[in-house]
Write an enzyme that holds these catalytic residues in place. Sequence first.
Site, mmCIF file in Angstrom:
data_model
loop_
_atom_site.group_PDB
_atom_site.id
_atom_site.type_symbol
_atom_site.label_atom_id
_atom_site.label_comp_id
_atom_site.label_asym_id
_atom_site.label_seq_id
_atom_site.Cartn_x
_atom_site.Cartn_y
_atom_site.Cartn_z
ATOM 1 N N GLU A 71 36.091 -15.538 37.475
ATOM 2 C CA GLU A 71 34.818 -15.285 36.635
ATOM 3 C C GLU A 71 34.473 -15.255 35.228
ATOM 4 O O GLU A 71 33.612 -16.416 34.515
ATOM 5 C CB GLU A 71 34.550 -13.781 36.596
ATOM 6 C CG GLU A 71 34.740 -13.200 37.807
ATOM 7 C CD GLU A 71 34.451 -11.818 37.477
ATOM 8 O OE1 GLU A 71 34.941 -10.351 38.097
ATOM 9 O OE2 GLU A 71 32.878 -10.914 37.682
ATOM 10 N N LYS A 74 39.850 -1.737 42.950
ATOM 11 C CA LYS A 74 39.418 -2.185 42.820
ATOM 12 C C LYS A 74 40.050 -3.697 43.017
ATOM 13 O O LYS A 74 41.111 -3.375 42.010
ATOM 14 C CB LYS A 74 38.159 -2.311 41.560
ATOM 15 C CG LYS A 74 36.907 -2.021 41.871
ATOM 16 C CD LYS A 74 36.131 -3.323 42.671
ATOM 17 C CE LYS A 74 34.843 -3.132 41.965
ATOM 18 N NZ LYS A 74 33.686 -4.183 41.864
ATOM 19 N N HIS A 130 25.441 -25.450 52.962
ATOM 20 C CA HIS A 130 24.568 -24.285 52.810
ATOM 21 C C HIS A 130 24.891 -22.641 52.334
ATOM 22 O O HIS A 130 24.560 -21.797 52.778
ATOM 23 C CB HIS A 130 23.232 -24.050 53.528
ATOM 24 C CG HIS A 130 23.013 -25.449 53.816
ATOM 25 N ND1 HIS A 130 21.537 -26.146 53.246
ATOM 26 C CD2 HIS A 130 23.060 -26.275 54.723
ATOM 27 C CE1 HIS A 130 21.098 -27.068 53.845
ATOM 28 N NE2 HIS A 130 22.236 -27.281 54.690
ATOM 29 N N SER A 152 39.572 -1.922 38.697
ATOM 30 C CA SER A 152 38.501 -0.965 37.932
ATOM 31 C C SER A 152 38.791 1.078 37.670
ATOM 32 O O SER A 152 39.485 1.654 37.574
ATOM 33 C CB SER A 152 37.504 -0.899 38.621
ATOM 34 O OG SER A 152 36.107 0.409 38.698
#
Length: 465
Positions: free
Chosen positions: A295, A288, A161, A282
């Site tokens: 992704e 970043k 979970h 970024s």
Amino acid sequence: MADKTSNAMWGGRFSTGPDAIMEAINASIAYDRRLAPQDIAGSRAHAAMLAAHGIISTKDAEAIREGLLTVLSEIESGDFPFSAALEDIHMNVEARLKELIGEPAGRLHTGRSRNDQVATDFRLWVRDQCDAAMEGLRALQTALVDQAEAGADWVMPGFTHLQTAQPVTWGHHMLAYAEMFDRDIGRLRDARARMNESPLGAAALAGTSYPLDRDATAHALGFDRPCANSLDAVSDRDFALEFLSAASITAMHLSRLAEELVIWSSAQFRFVSLSDRWSTGSSIMPQKRNPDAAELLRAKLGRIFGAQVALMTVMKGLPLAYSKDMQEDKEQTFDAADSLMLALAAMTGMVGDMTANREALRAAASHGFSTATDLADWLTREAGLPFRDAHHVTGALVALAESRGCDLPDLTLEDMQNAHPAITEAVFDVLGVDNSVASRTSYGGTAPANVRAQVARWRKTLAEA
Ligand code: ARG
């Protein structure tokens, strides 16, 4: 070459050429040109067989062979004059062959139809993709086993979970994926074996009256045997669907790993850092390091599921034998295969380059009462409590630790004995994460000793592959 008033291949029956929109919806050459090597291999095998059985002359077969080699080299060097009016790769190749060698080109299509031709080409192409995907998966497994070997005893939290469950080892987690990808390889291998029958010689749908040697062409193209039923040979695309199914399951596995990399590389987890080669920055936030490859891979794999559904939908309403709907099999499958190969290469690169943060893994494993099960097991084993009672006592101790903002090993012996008088100092041995993982020696368990044995097994399997 394209004759607008009567198609060169079937102009005898037609008086005008197709409408421009008809040509646009009909042409597949923009994408099926990828089948050129398979198409030419199929034609070469067919021509050689026709000559071997006296159906065409050896001289014509030789001219066809030479001409096809020229066509292939023109296509490979980008000099080939592809024409949408000629619909597809099969007719583009044959028309060019005619330009190059003249009359003998017209004999190549003896005892053959585009229906068995395209089924053969596409099978050959999908078969290659099975091989490429299996190879890509082996490379990924190697990267995972390398990670597992380096971190066989690095402790990290195992989750259920996405809540801390029990400590596991980094190596064990990596090898879980090696197992999944192995089943993916097995599915591709099975699909490949099943699809490896040759449709060539099934002709349009009914077979042919020419004395073709279908065993010879099957053998020349690396097929195990010819398809036994000509209708089936030209009608089904289940081989592509099996590839897409195996690819979809592989994609699902890749996407789960990608998801973990995204979570693990976050500032909140810091379990891994992806290398510069596999990260982006970024334009506004200087701090970043984004896991874009993971992704994109996670997102791109949706195309594979989409292709599978699309092709199922194309096929589900078709009466036997060939219908032009089936031309829609290729673009989807090409795109899915491209996405899969790219995802495999990207994942292999990311896994190979990533650095697991051993301290962060360990710190995370030491929080969240990850050894509560070890405490309950100790109470059962050493103090003779039924497991359900031990579970209850441990739950009370977790609640106590939580109320104090500490973890289980930070409680005192007195706290423990207040919860159950049978608890002794020895309990603290099982509350440490290293002892916890070391104790999980059941077959398939997370103990470092098990991981090392599994790494050795994987090394052997991968060396033999
Ligand atoms: N381009 C076609 C395809 O991909 C080739 C087969 C055409 N056959 C026919 N009977 N029109 O399916």
